[in-house]
Design a protein around this motif. Sequence first.
Motif, short mmCIF file in Angstrom:
data_model
loop_
_atom_site.label_atom_id
_atom_site.label_comp_id
_atom_site.label_asym_id
_atom_site.label_seq_id
_atom_site.Cartn_x
_atom_site.Cartn_y
_atom_site.Cartn_z
N SER A 22 -9.89 3.44 10.22
CA SER A 22 -9.41 2.24 10.90
C SER A 22 -8.90 2.58 12.30
O SER A 22 -8.49 3.71 12.55
CB SER A 22 -8.26 1.66 10.07
OG SER A 22 -7.55 0.68 10.77
N VAL A 40 -6.94 6.93 7.25
CA VAL A 40 -6.51 6.13 8.41
C VAL A 40 -5.42 6.84 9.23
O VAL A 40 -5.18 6.49 10.37
CB VAL A 40 -6.04 4.71 8.02
CG1 VAL A 40 -7.15 3.93 7.33
CG2 VAL A 40 -4.78 4.71 7.19
N TYR A 41 -4.76 7.87 8.64
CA TYR A 41 -3.71 8.60 9.38
C TYR A 41 -4.20 9.96 9.87
O TYR A 41 -3.39 10.84 10.13
CB TYR A 41 -2.46 8.76 8.49
CG TYR A 41 -1.85 7.44 8.13
CD1 TYR A 41 -1.07 6.74 9.05
CD2 TYR A 41 -2.10 6.85 6.89
CE1 TYR A 41 -0.55 5.50 8.75
CE2 TYR A 41 -1.58 5.61 6.58
CZ TYR A 41 -0.81 4.94 7.52
OH TYR A 41 -0.30 3.69 7.22
N LYS A 68 -3.90 2.53 13.08
CA LYS A 68 -2.86 3.55 13.29
C LYS A 68 -3.28 4.50 14.39
O LYS A 68 -2.46 4.91 15.22
CB LYS A 68 -2.60 4.33 12.00
CG LYS A 68 -2.61 3.47 10.73
CD LYS A 68 -1.43 2.52 10.63
CE LYS A 68 -1.55 1.67 9.37
NZ LYS A 68 -0.41 0.80 9.15
N TYR A 73 0.21 4.03 -1.63
CA TYR A 73 0.29 2.81 -0.82
C TYR A 73 0.18 1.59 -1.77
O TYR A 73 -0.84 1.45 -2.47
CB TYR A 73 -0.87 2.86 0.18
CG TYR A 73 -1.05 1.67 1.07
CD1 TYR A 73 0.00 1.16 1.83
CD2 TYR A 73 -2.30 1.05 1.19
CE1 TYR A 73 -0.19 0.09 2.69
CE2 TYR A 73 -2.50 -0.02 2.05
CZ TYR A 73 -1.45 -0.50 2.78
OH TYR A 73 -1.64 -1.57 3.62
N GLY A 80 -8.99 -1.13 7.59
CA GLY A 80 -9.20 -0.26 6.44
C GLY A 80 -8.99 -1.04 5.16
O GLY A 80 -9.56 -0.73 4.11
N ARG A 91 -7.41 -5.55 13.59
CA ARG A 91 -8.08 -5.74 12.29
C ARG A 91 -9.51 -5.21 12.31
O ARG A 91 -10.45 -5.92 11.92
CB ARG A 91 -8.05 -7.23 11.86
CG ARG A 91 -6.72 -7.91 11.90
CD ARG A 91 -5.59 -7.14 11.20
NE ARG A 91 -5.89 -6.81 9.83
CZ ARG A 91 -5.76 -5.56 9.34
NH1 ARG A 91 -5.34 -4.55 10.09
NH2 ARG A 91 -6.04 -5.33 8.08
N ASP A 123 -8.95 7.87 1.91
CA ASP A 123 -8.40 6.97 2.92
C ASP A 123 -7.80 7.84 4.01
O ASP A 123 -6.77 8.49 3.82
CB ASP A 123 -7.34 6.09 2.23
CG ASP A 123 -6.70 5.09 3.16
OD1 ASP A 123 -6.80 5.27 4.39
OD2 ASP A 123 -6.08 4.14 2.65
N TYR A 139 -2.87 -0.67 -2.74
CA TYR A 139 -3.93 -0.15 -3.61
C TYR A 139 -3.90 -0.87 -4.96
O TYR A 139 -4.95 -1.15 -5.54
CB TYR A 139 -3.75 1.35 -3.87
CG TYR A 139 -4.07 2.29 -2.72
CD1 TYR A 139 -4.71 1.85 -1.57
CD2 TYR A 139 -3.73 3.64 -2.81
CE1 TYR A 139 -4.99 2.73 -0.53
CE2 TYR A 139 -4.02 4.53 -1.77
CZ TYR A 139 -4.64 4.07 -0.64
OH TYR A 139 -4.92 4.95 0.38
C1 LIG Z 1 -2.89 4.22 3.45
C2 LIG Z 1 -3.33 3.00 4.15
N1 LIG Z 1 -4.61 2.61 4.04
C3 LIG Z 1 -5.06 1.52 4.63
C4 LIG Z 1 -4.22 0.73 5.39
C5 LIG Z 1 -4.79 -0.50 5.99
O1 LIG Z 1 -4.73 -0.55 7.36
P1 LIG Z 1 -5.60 -1.54 8.21
O2 LIG Z 1 -6.15 -2.59 7.33
O3 LIG Z 1 -4.67 -2.08 9.24
O4 LIG Z 1 -6.67 -0.69 8.81
C6 LIG Z 1 -2.88 1.07 5.53
C7 LIG Z 1 -1.94 0.24 6.29
O5 LIG Z 1 -0.76 0.46 6.36
C8 LIG Z 1 -2.42 2.25 4.90
O6 LIG Z 1 -1.17 2.65 4.99
#
Ligand SMILES: Cc1ncc(COP(=O)(O)O)c(C=O)c1O
Length: 396
Positions: A233, A204-205, A236, A123, A98, A244, A202, A126
């Motif tokens: 992504s 990813v969670y 998580k 985060y 991500g 990656r 975003d 950013y």
């Molecule tokens: C909010 C958020 N976005 C993006 C990412 C990036 O994750 P990744 O590059 O491992 O997909 C993270 C990683 O901790 C995150 O907490």
Amino acid sequence: MKFSSKIDRCQLSPIRKFAPYARAAEKAGKKIYSLNIGNPDIATPSAYKEALRSYDAATVGYGPSEGLEVYLNAVMSYYDVKLGVKLEKGEVIATTGGSEALCIAANALLDEGDEIICPEPFYPNYSTFVTIPGGRICPMPTTPENGYRYAVREHVEACINEHTKAILVTNPGNPTGCVLTEEEMRIMLDVAKEHDLFLVCDEVYREFVYDGSPLRSALQYEGYDQNLIIVDSVSKRFSACGARVGVLISKNMEFMHHAMKWCQARLCPPTVDQIAAAALYTVDEHYFEMVREEYKRRRDTMVSRLQAIPGVQCKMPDGAFYLMATLPVDDADKFQMWLLTEFEGDATVMFASGEPFYATPGKGKNEVRLAYVINCDAINGAMDVLERALREYNNK
Ligand SMILES: Cc1ncc(COP(=O)(O)O)c(C=O)c1O
């Protein structure tokens, strides 16, 4: 020799900058409870490793810049089956996590002096992604008393000015665990659309919401296709942070065309990991239920232990696997350094100090972000250490 003013404005990540001190403490025989980073200890589904083992191409070559078909198909099928979102080829680009998707979005949207609105705390990476192309985060303050909620039309609109290009939200939220309601998501989408802005979501969670509500994505709302950019992504979702592999999604073809310029320049995401990541999308619903239950136990354990420590304050997060806590210290960075270099005992704790989670100067100095990514026994061990450490630190 000189460095760029942009890189000068960036900082090391609060999540990783103490790693050299942690390695030294570990070498000296200390156990480290790593609550600083969202790198879960939950086993990556075996499908990932099986796919790696059966990979037998003679050459590990470049793949297409948009990603391997097998991975893109797996992602598109997940969106279709689990979220009812139909994605077409060209609307999805595989990325190196991500992180790269965020980086591409920031570089495609922001010019020198441009602003991107973001609820704070946010985060901290950013800041780096936004600063490198010359942009800045316009923070939308939130409070623990209000559950860190930010989707209030007047508050968002008050941040918009002639420099604003986009709004960036993490849903479910890192570091606050705030999860947007359907109504709140609609507000964010409406504001973006009415003001001709991009909404970068975003997600990813996405899987980690603990009240039993169904999976949600901003893509499920009709009528916002041209404004919406999704970051996603496997890191998580499948406890596969080291793979990656992520994805950038948008139905705005002009944005995707610009994104592709970056993607062709960076050639392609990791080939073998995309194949293994595609295999991850075969795990069944039972896996997610188990993982969610486990995080919920960890969350409850951490919150109840923290709330019992004198001077510590934190709220129960609704999603993701982090929380923000206020500690009875003046400077969390100094406390972290002390924990790694001076604190006596056979174990210590790492957290991410709070200041870089804010763009508003002076905020977050006595706050930390904690990740509940270790098991309940380990969380209890970490909380024992933290409680004793705070007592000793404040009696020095
Ligand atoms: C909010 C958020 N976005 C993006 C990412 C990036 O994750 P990744 O590059 O491992 O997909 C993270 C990683 O901790 C995150 O907490």
